[in-house]
Structures are given as C-alpha cells and as structure tokens.
Write a protein that holds these residues in place. Structure first.
Motif, short mmCIF file in Angstrom:
data_model
loop_
_atom_site.label_atom_id
_atom_site.label_comp_id
_atom_site.label_asym_id
_atom_site.label_seq_id
_atom_site.Cartn_x
_atom_site.Cartn_y
_atom_site.Cartn_z
N ILE A 65 0.51 -22.09 -153.44
CA ILE A 65 0.75 -21.44 -154.73
C ILE A 65 1.80 -20.37 -154.52
O ILE A 65 1.83 -19.72 -153.47
CB ILE A 65 -0.55 -20.84 -155.32
N LEU A 66 2.67 -20.20 -155.49
CA LEU A 66 3.76 -19.23 -155.32
C LEU A 66 4.12 -18.57 -156.63
O LEU A 66 3.86 -19.09 -157.72
CB LEU A 66 4.98 -19.90 -154.69
N CYS A 67 4.69 -17.38 -156.49
CA CYS A 67 5.36 -16.74 -157.62
C CYS A 67 6.70 -16.22 -157.10
O CYS A 67 6.81 -15.88 -155.92
CB CYS A 67 4.53 -15.62 -158.25
N THR A 68 7.68 -16.20 -157.97
CA THR A 68 9.00 -15.76 -157.54
C THR A 68 9.72 -15.05 -158.66
O THR A 68 9.57 -15.42 -159.84
CB THR A 68 9.85 -16.93 -157.02
N VAL A 69 10.48 -14.02 -158.31
CA VAL A 69 11.38 -13.38 -159.26
C VAL A 69 12.82 -13.76 -158.92
O VAL A 69 13.76 -13.18 -159.45
CB VAL A 69 11.20 -11.84 -159.25
N VAL A 70 12.97 -14.74 -158.02
CA VAL A 70 14.29 -15.23 -157.61
C VAL A 70 14.35 -16.71 -157.95
O VAL A 70 13.98 -17.56 -157.13
CB VAL A 70 14.53 -15.00 -156.10
N PRO A 71 14.80 -17.07 -159.15
CA PRO A 71 14.77 -18.48 -159.56
C PRO A 71 15.45 -19.43 -158.59
O PRO A 71 15.00 -20.57 -158.39
CB PRO A 71 15.50 -18.45 -160.91
N ASN A 76 13.67 -24.75 -153.14
CA ASN A 76 13.44 -24.98 -151.71
C ASN A 76 12.00 -24.69 -151.31
O ASN A 76 11.46 -25.33 -150.39
CB ASN A 76 14.41 -24.13 -150.89
N LEU A 77 11.35 -23.76 -151.99
CA LEU A 77 9.94 -23.50 -151.71
C LEU A 77 9.07 -24.66 -152.20
O LEU A 77 8.08 -25.02 -151.55
CB LEU A 77 9.50 -22.19 -152.35
N GLU A 78 9.43 -25.24 -153.32
CA GLU A 78 8.70 -26.42 -153.81
C GLU A 78 8.90 -27.60 -152.85
O GLU A 78 7.94 -28.35 -152.58
CB GLU A 78 9.17 -26.78 -155.21
N GLU A 88 1.85 -30.59 -154.03
CA GLU A 88 2.76 -30.03 -155.03
C GLU A 88 2.51 -28.54 -155.14
O GLU A 88 1.36 -28.09 -155.29
CB GLU A 88 2.53 -30.69 -156.39
N ALA A 89 3.56 -27.75 -155.05
CA ALA A 89 3.41 -26.30 -155.15
C ALA A 89 2.96 -25.92 -156.56
O ALA A 89 3.51 -26.40 -157.55
CB ALA A 89 4.72 -25.60 -154.82
N LEU A 90 1.94 -25.07 -156.63
CA LEU A 90 1.52 -24.50 -157.90
C LEU A 90 2.36 -23.25 -158.14
O LEU A 90 2.48 -22.40 -157.26
CB LEU A 90 0.04 -24.13 -157.84
N VAL A 91 2.96 -23.16 -159.31
CA VAL A 91 3.83 -22.03 -159.63
C VAL A 91 3.11 -21.15 -160.65
O VAL A 91 2.76 -21.61 -161.75
CB VAL A 91 5.18 -22.49 -160.19
N ALA A 92 2.87 -19.90 -160.29
CA ALA A 92 2.14 -18.98 -161.16
C ALA A 92 2.83 -18.85 -162.51
O ALA A 92 4.04 -18.64 -162.58
CB ALA A 92 2.03 -17.62 -160.48
N GLY A 93 2.06 -19.01 -163.57
CA GLY A 93 2.59 -18.91 -164.92
C GLY A 93 3.02 -20.23 -165.51
O GLY A 93 3.37 -20.32 -166.69
N ARG A 94 3.00 -21.29 -164.70
CA ARG A 94 3.38 -22.63 -165.15
C ARG A 94 2.19 -23.56 -165.02
O ARG A 94 1.46 -23.50 -164.03
CB ARG A 94 4.56 -23.13 -164.29
N ALA A 95 1.96 -24.40 -166.00
CA ALA A 95 0.81 -25.31 -165.96
C ALA A 95 0.74 -26.03 -164.62
O ALA A 95 1.78 -26.43 -164.08
CB ALA A 95 0.91 -26.32 -167.11
N PRO A 96 -0.46 -26.14 -164.05
CA PRO A 96 -1.77 -25.82 -164.63
C PRO A 96 -2.29 -24.41 -164.30
O PRO A 96 -3.47 -24.14 -164.51
CB PRO A 96 -2.68 -26.87 -163.99
#
Length: 265
Positions: A65-71, A76-78, A88-96
């Motif tokens: 799981i990740l969050c980023t302020v650098v789009p 590359n993290l995914e 599959e990387a879970l992205v904070a704020g994006r479904a699910p």
C-alpha cells in the motif's frame, strides 16, 4: 506482511508491517531519497538487500500500500509491487482504499495524500480535536475534529527548505546542519551560531505561535501530535507537542489496509 510506502517530496519511506498483531507492528523501516526517475528494478535491488539484512526475502511481502505526493513516482512504485512482489499496489485514496473520512475543506481533491493518511492515523490514536504537525519538505499543520473529519490547516516552509533558501540567497553564509542549540541564549557569537539560533529558535517560535492561534480558533481542548524527521529534535525545547509519533503516516497506511481486509471479510 505488508509493505507500506510513503513517498514524499524529499524522501520515500518503506516500512515492513506485521498486520497479525492487535495493532500494526512495524518490523523494519528504510528511507531513500525521492527520485522520480528511479526505476522499479533499482528499488527492488535496494529493498532485496535490506530485506536480507532482516532475515527475510521478498516472498514475505504479500501486500503493498502506498501514498505519494509525487505523481511521477507512482508508476515505478506500482511496477515494483507487481513485478517483484506479485501483487497490485493499493494506492491510498483510490478504490478500493478510499479515505473513509470527511475532507471538510473547499477543495477536497487538493488535499495531499499524506495529510489525509495522517488524519486517519491521528484519529485512531487520540480522542477529541487534534492538531497534526508533519515536518517534511514543508511543515504542515492539520486540524482534525473530534469526529475524525479533516478541517484544513496551514502549510509553512520546512526548516531545511528555509535554511537552504537562506544559504542560497546570501553568498557569505555557510551551510550548517540543523541541531538543537547548546544553551537557551539567543545572542550568537559566531555566524554559524547566529544562523542556528535564527533557524532553530525561530522555528520553535513559529510552531508555538501558530499552534496557539489554531487552539484559539478551535476553542475546544486540543491534542497536538507531531510527526516527521525533525519532530523529536524540536520536541527537546518546546512543550507544544502532546505526543510525538514518528511513524504516523505508515500507521495510517496500515490502518487503511486493515480496514480493507475487514470489509473484504
């Protein structure tokens, strides 16, 4: 084991989190300078060596799981998650893994992911109204109400950013390291001492002044939580923090992942 990734403007923090405990347990954490050009393969080589030092291999990681302020760093993290950890990387704020909190501001979509994640963690750790101060490239002050809603806050230049700007703009000033002054005196006898006093005590004064103004505006009892690399250093000479939580963002990511597991049954 969960790999939680907090990608900030200056550094990316990778943390290995044991979700089998009653509350998320951070087994290891590592930090690397943020570089959007760094490839998934480069991350993988670096992480593989660090995992080995902990007596683990990448097979121990079953979720990311990740969050980023650098789009620009996101892709590359995914790829790192899918290619090297088989998930599959879970992205904070994006479904699910939506925020699950109310962003009670004029432009909710503009709220930084790290600030929303910190809100989730702070509300889980402390009751009542909260002020969360995160010391990063910028220093952010976030107000969280007693129901866990994000109400807004303040963005100020980070302490290192302020120092870099000072040195860059004044040709004769040397580069110094941020440290706690040896005494409480504010009359510096050398250029370096004067710079350190100005940066350190000036920053403490800013913190205390802004927190006082925030508390007056909230007008209810408030708990102040500090996080980020310099929180512990500044806590040595101010009582403005009620608690210091160095791993607040990682904790928030782990809580979001745990909530997802609960929903999925």
């Amino acid at each position: 084991m969960l790999l939680a990734i907090d990608a900030g403007n200056t550094n990316i923090v990778f943390a290995l989190v044991d979700q089998s405990a009653a509350r998320p347990l951070i087994r290891a954490r590592w930090r690397i300078a943020t570089d959007p050009r760094r490839t998934a393969d480069e991350y993988a080589v670096w992480l593989h060596q660090l995992l080995q030092l902990e007596g683990l291999d990448r097979g121990a990681v079953d979720a990311v799981i990740l969050c980023t302020v650098v789009p620009r760093a996101l892709h590359n993290l995914e790829v790192l998650a899918s290619k090297y950890f088989g998930c599959e990387a879970l992205v904070a704020g994006r479904a699910p893994v939506e925020w699950g909190i109310r962003l009670d501001v004029a432009e909710p979509k503009s709220v930084g992911g790290d600030r929303a994640v910190n809100t989730i963690a702070a509300h889980a750790l402390a009751e009542g109204d909260l002020i969360v101060i995160d010391f990063g490239t910028a220093t952010t002050f976030d107000v969280v109400d007693y129901a866990g809603a994000y109400k807004g806050g303040i963005i100020a230049p980070g302490i290192n950013l302020s120092l870099d700007a000072l040195v860059a703009a004044a040709a004769k000033l040397p580069r110094i390291a941020i440290a706690a002054p040896l005494g409480a005196g504010v009359i510096g006898r050398t250029t370096e001492d004067q710079m350190l006093i100005g940066i350190y005590w000036g920053y403490v004064a800013m913190l205390e002044g802004l927190v006082a103004r925030l508390k007056a505006e909230i007008a209810r009892p408030v708990t102040v939580i500090a996080t980020g690399g310099l929180a512990t250093l500044l806590a040595q000479h101010t009582s403005v923090f009620d608690r210091v939580e160095p791993d607040l963002t990682i904790t928030g990511l782990a809580l979001m992942h745990r909530r997802l597991l609960t929903v999925q049954g």
